[in-house]
Design a protein around this motif. Structure first.
Motif, PDB file in Angstrom:
ATOM      1  N   TYR A 243       0.834  -1.205   0.000  1.00 21.88           N
ATOM      2  CA  TYR A 243       0.000   0.000   0.000  1.00 21.88           C
ATOM      3  C   TYR A 243       0.871   1.258   0.000  1.00 21.88           C
ATOM      4  CZ  TYR A 243      -4.235   2.713   0.894  1.00 21.88           C
ATOM      5  OH  TYR A 243      -5.302   3.582   0.788  1.00 21.88           O
ATOM      6  N   ARG A 244       1.966   1.201   0.726  1.00 17.14           N
ATOM      7  CA  ARG A 244       2.904   2.332   0.740  1.00 17.14           C
ATOM      8  C   ARG A 244       3.581   2.493  -0.614  1.00 17.14           C
ATOM      9  NH1 ARG A 244       6.956   1.520   5.569  1.00 17.14           N
ATOM     10  NH2 ARG A 244       7.722   3.558   4.860  1.00 17.14           N
ATOM     11  N   LEU A 245       3.841   1.371  -1.281  1.00 12.42           N
ATOM     12  CA  LEU A 245       4.497   1.415  -2.585  1.00 12.42           C
ATOM     13  C   LEU A 245       3.630   2.105  -3.636  1.00 12.42           C
ATOM     14  CD1 LEU A 245       6.049  -2.179  -2.890  1.00 12.42           C
ATOM     15  CD2 LEU A 245       7.226  -0.067  -2.277  1.00 12.42           C
ATOM     16  N   VAL A 246       2.321   1.842  -3.603  1.00 15.91           N
ATOM     17  CA  VAL A 246       1.423   2.392  -4.627  1.00 15.91           C
ATOM     18  C   VAL A 246       0.849   3.748  -4.228  1.00 15.91           C
ATOM     19  CG1 VAL A 246       0.810   0.105  -5.504  1.00 15.91           C
ATOM     20  CG2 VAL A 246      -0.615   1.159  -3.736  1.00 15.91           C
ATOM     21  N   SER A 247       1.180   4.206  -3.021  1.00 19.52           N
ATOM     22  CA  SER A 247       0.726   5.522  -2.576  1.00 19.52           C
ATOM     23  C   SER A 247       1.760   6.580  -2.946  1.00 19.52           C
ATOM     24  CB  SER A 247       0.518   5.535  -1.056  1.00 19.52           C
ATOM     25  OG  SER A 247      -0.458   4.601  -0.667  1.00 19.52           O
ATOM     26  N   PHE A 248       1.292   7.749  -3.320  1.00 25.01           N
ATOM     27  CA  PHE A 248       2.209   8.838  -3.637  1.00 25.01           C
ATOM     28  C   PHE A 248       2.719   9.487  -2.362  1.00 25.01           C
ATOM     29  CE2 PHE A 248      -0.543   9.175  -7.595  1.00 25.01           C
ATOM     30  CZ  PHE A 248       0.330   8.415  -8.344  1.00 25.01           C
ATOM     31  N   ILE A 249       3.985   9.812  -2.351  1.00 21.93           N
ATOM     32  CA  ILE A 249       4.592  10.525  -1.231  1.00 21.93           C
ATOM     33  C   ILE A 249       4.738  11.986  -1.650  1.00 21.93           C
ATOM     34  CG2 ILE A 249       6.586  10.698   0.295  1.00 21.93           C
ATOM     35  CD1 ILE A 249       4.961   8.105   0.618  1.00 21.93           C
ATOM     36  N   ASP A 250       3.935  12.846  -1.056  1.00 18.13           N
ATOM     37  CA  ASP A 250       3.951  14.249  -1.468  1.00 18.13           C
ATOM     38  C   ASP A 250       4.011  15.198  -0.273  1.00 18.13           C
ATOM     39  OD1 ASP A 250       1.410  13.929  -0.472  1.00 18.13           O
ATOM     40  OD2 ASP A 250       0.418  14.003  -2.427  1.00 18.13           O
ATOM     41  N   ASN A 251       4.708  14.746   0.774  1.00 16.17           N
ATOM     42  CA  ASN A 251       4.807  15.570   1.982  1.00 16.17           C
ATOM     43  C   ASN A 251       6.112  16.375   2.031  1.00 16.17           C
ATOM     44  OD1 ASN A 251       6.461  13.395   2.340  1.00 16.17           O
ATOM     45  ND2 ASN A 251       5.744  12.860   4.381  1.00 16.17           N
ATOM     46  N   PHE A 252       6.726  16.574   0.871  1.00 15.67           N
ATOM     47  CA  PHE A 252       7.931  17.404   0.787  1.00 15.67           C
ATOM     48  C   PHE A 252       7.521  18.792   0.286  1.00 15.67           C
ATOM     49  CE2 PHE A 252       7.449  14.560  -2.827  1.00 15.67           C
ATOM     50  CZ  PHE A 252       7.341  15.449  -3.873  1.00 15.67           C
ATOM     51  N   LYS A 253       8.489  19.654   0.060  1.00 18.39           N
ATOM     52  CA  LYS A 253       8.189  21.005  -0.394  1.00 18.39           C
ATOM     53  C   LYS A 253       9.018  21.381  -1.616  1.00 18.39           C
ATOM     54  CE  LYS A 253       6.657  22.949   4.027  1.00 18.39           C
ATOM     55  NZ  LYS A 253       6.869  24.033   5.029  1.00 18.39           N
ATOM     56  N   ILE A 254       8.350  22.017  -2.568  1.00 20.95           N
ATOM     57  CA  ILE A 254       9.017  22.539  -3.759  1.00 20.95           C
ATOM     58  C   ILE A 254       8.623  24.011  -3.897  1.00 20.95           C
ATOM     59  CG2 ILE A 254       9.319  22.357  -6.263  1.00 20.95           C
ATOM     60  CD1 ILE A 254       8.216  19.518  -6.091  1.00 20.95           C
ATOM     61  N   LYS A 255       9.601  24.850  -4.183  1.00 21.06           N
ATOM     62  CA  LYS A 255       9.284  26.240  -4.494  1.00 21.06           C
ATOM     63  C   LYS A 255       8.770  26.272  -5.936  1.00 21.06           C
ATOM     64  CE  LYS A 255      12.509  28.539  -1.356  1.00 21.06           C
ATOM     65  NZ  LYS A 255      13.688  29.461  -1.261  1.00 21.06           N
ATOM     66  N   LEU A 256       7.492  26.541  -6.081  1.00 20.49           N
ATOM     67  CA  LEU A 256       6.862  26.459  -7.401  1.00 20.49           C
ATOM     68  C   LEU A 256       6.386  27.839  -7.853  1.00 20.49           C
ATOM     69  CD1 LEU A 256       5.962  24.379  -9.595  1.00 20.49           C
ATOM     70  CD2 LEU A 256       3.724  24.378  -8.478  1.00 20.49           C
ATOM     71  N   ASN A 257       7.183  28.456  -8.710  1.00 17.00           N
ATOM     72  CA  ASN A 257       6.774  29.717  -9.334  1.00 17.00           C
ATOM     73  C   ASN A 257       6.130  29.366 -10.663  1.00 17.00           C
ATOM     74  OD1 ASN A 257       6.460  32.197 -10.537  1.00 17.00           O
ATOM     75  ND2 ASN A 257       8.556  32.897 -10.148  1.00 17.00           N
ATOM     76  N   ILE A 258       4.822  29.293 -10.673  1.00 17.16           N
ATOM     77  CA  ILE A 258       4.103  28.779 -11.836  1.00 17.16           C
ATOM     78  C   ILE A 258       4.342  29.620 -13.092  1.00 17.16           C
ATOM     79  CG2 ILE A 258       1.993  30.050 -11.275  1.00 17.16           C
ATOM     80  CD1 ILE A 258       2.268  26.512 -12.845  1.00 17.16           C
TER      81      ILE A 258
END
Length: 275
Positions: A243-258
C-alpha cells in the motif's frame, strides 16, 4: 470565470516512448529525431487543450529511492535503462535549457510523487484550474478528480466517469485494487486467488483495505473462499508495505513559481523547427 489550464508531463515516460519509436533495434541511435518525436507528442496534445502552463517532470536517475528500501523487489523485474537512453534524457534536458524551459527533477523521488505534490500545490494557488497529467502510466488514475485528468493519448482523456466505466472502480480505489490484485509492472505480487472480479466485489461491498481488515469476517458472506480470506489474513504486513508502494509521497516542499512554466504554441513551433 476563466479556468487556468496546466499540462504536467511524465517526461521520463514520454522520453522512453519517443526514444524507442525511433531507435528500436537500431545500432546507431538518433537522439535528434527522438527529441523531435518527444516534442510532437506534446505539441499535438497542446493543440487539443491550449494550456497556459507546461511543467516537465523527470525521474531522478538515482535508483536507490525510498521504495526500494521499503521493498527490495520493487520494479526489479524491469530492465535497467541503457546508457544510450540516459544520454537521451540528458539530451532532452539540455534542449529544454537551451530554450529556457523550466523542468523539475527531485533527488530520490519518482515522477508520480512529484506530480502528486504539484497538483496539490496548484489547487491551492488557483481557484479555477484544470490539470492534465500527460502519461501512459495507470498509477496516475488515483489522482483524477473533478479538475484533474489523465491525458494518455491524443484522443483519450480519462476523467472519473470513464475510469469507472473502463475499470469498474473510482480513482480513489486504485491503490486498494492494486494491492489486492497485484501490479506486474511494479513487481507487486498481490493476494493469491484474488483477480479483478473478486477485488471489485470486495471493494464495492466492504470498502478500502482498512475496512477489509476491520470487517474481514464479512468476506464469508460475500462468498469469498476460505483460502483467499486466509491469504489476506496471512499477508497483512505485506499489504501494508504494498500500500505504501502504490501511494504517492507528497509531503515534501518545492518552491513552485508557476509563471516560470508558461509555454505557448509559438515556442513549441520554434523548437520543432530547430530539431
Amino acid at each position: 470565470m476563466k479556468y487556468e489550464k496546466v499540462f504536467i508531463i511524465d517526461s521520463t515516460l514520454f522520453a522512453y516512448k519517443s526514444y524507442y519509436v525511433i531507435n528500436y533495434k537500431k545500432k546507431i541511435k538518433n537522439l535528434k529525431k527522438s527529441f523531435n518525436v518527444f516534442i510532437k507528442m506534446i505539441y499535438f496534445r497542446y493543440l487539443k487543450i491550449f494550456p497556459n502552463y507546461i511543467i516537465f517532470v523527470f525521474d531522478d536517475k538515482n535508483k536507490n529511492n525510498y521504495r526500494k528500501k521499503i521493498f527490495h523487489k520493487y520494479k526489479s523485474n524491469r530492465k535497467k535503462c541503457s546508457k544510450n537512453f540516459l544520454l537521451y534524457i540528458n539530451y532532452i534536458i539540455n534542449k529544454l535549457k537551451k530554450f529556457n524551459i523550466k523542468f523539475i527533477c527531485l533527488q530520490k523521488f519518482e515522477c508520480d510523487d512529484v506530480i502528486s505534490y504539484i497538483i496539490k500545490k496548484l489547487n491551492k494557488l488557483f481557484k479555477f484550474i484544470n490539470i492534465y497529467i500527460l502519461s501512459y502510466d495507470k498509477d496516475y488514475i488515483q489522482l483524477i478528480s473533478n479538475n484533474v485528468f489523465l491525458y494518455t493519448s491524443i484522443n483519450k482523456i480519462f476523467n472519473t466517469k470513464n475510469v469507472y466505466k473502463k475499470y469498474g472502480i473510482y480513482p480513489y480505489m486504485l491503490k486498494d485494487f492494486l494491492v489486492l490484485c497485484g501490479d506486474k509492472s511494479d513487481n507487486i505480487p498481490g493476494i493469491k486467488g484474488i483477480g479483478n472480479k473478486i477485488a471489485l466485489k470486495i471493494l464495492r461491498n466492504i470498502g478500502d483495505i482498512y475496512n477489509i481488515y476491520s470487517n474481514i469476517e464479512k468476506l464469508y458472506n460475500l462468498g469469498i473462499k476460505s483460502k483467499i480470506i486466509d491469504n489476506l489474513k496471512n499477508n497483512y504486513k505485506n499489504i501494508r508495505i504494498w500500500y505504501r508502494l502504490v501511494s504517492f509521497i507528497d509531503n515534501f516542499k518545492i518552491k513552485l513559481n508557476i509563471n516560470k512554466f508558461i509555454i505557448n504554441k509559438n515556442l513549441l513551433i520554434k523548437i520543432l523547427k530547430t530539431t
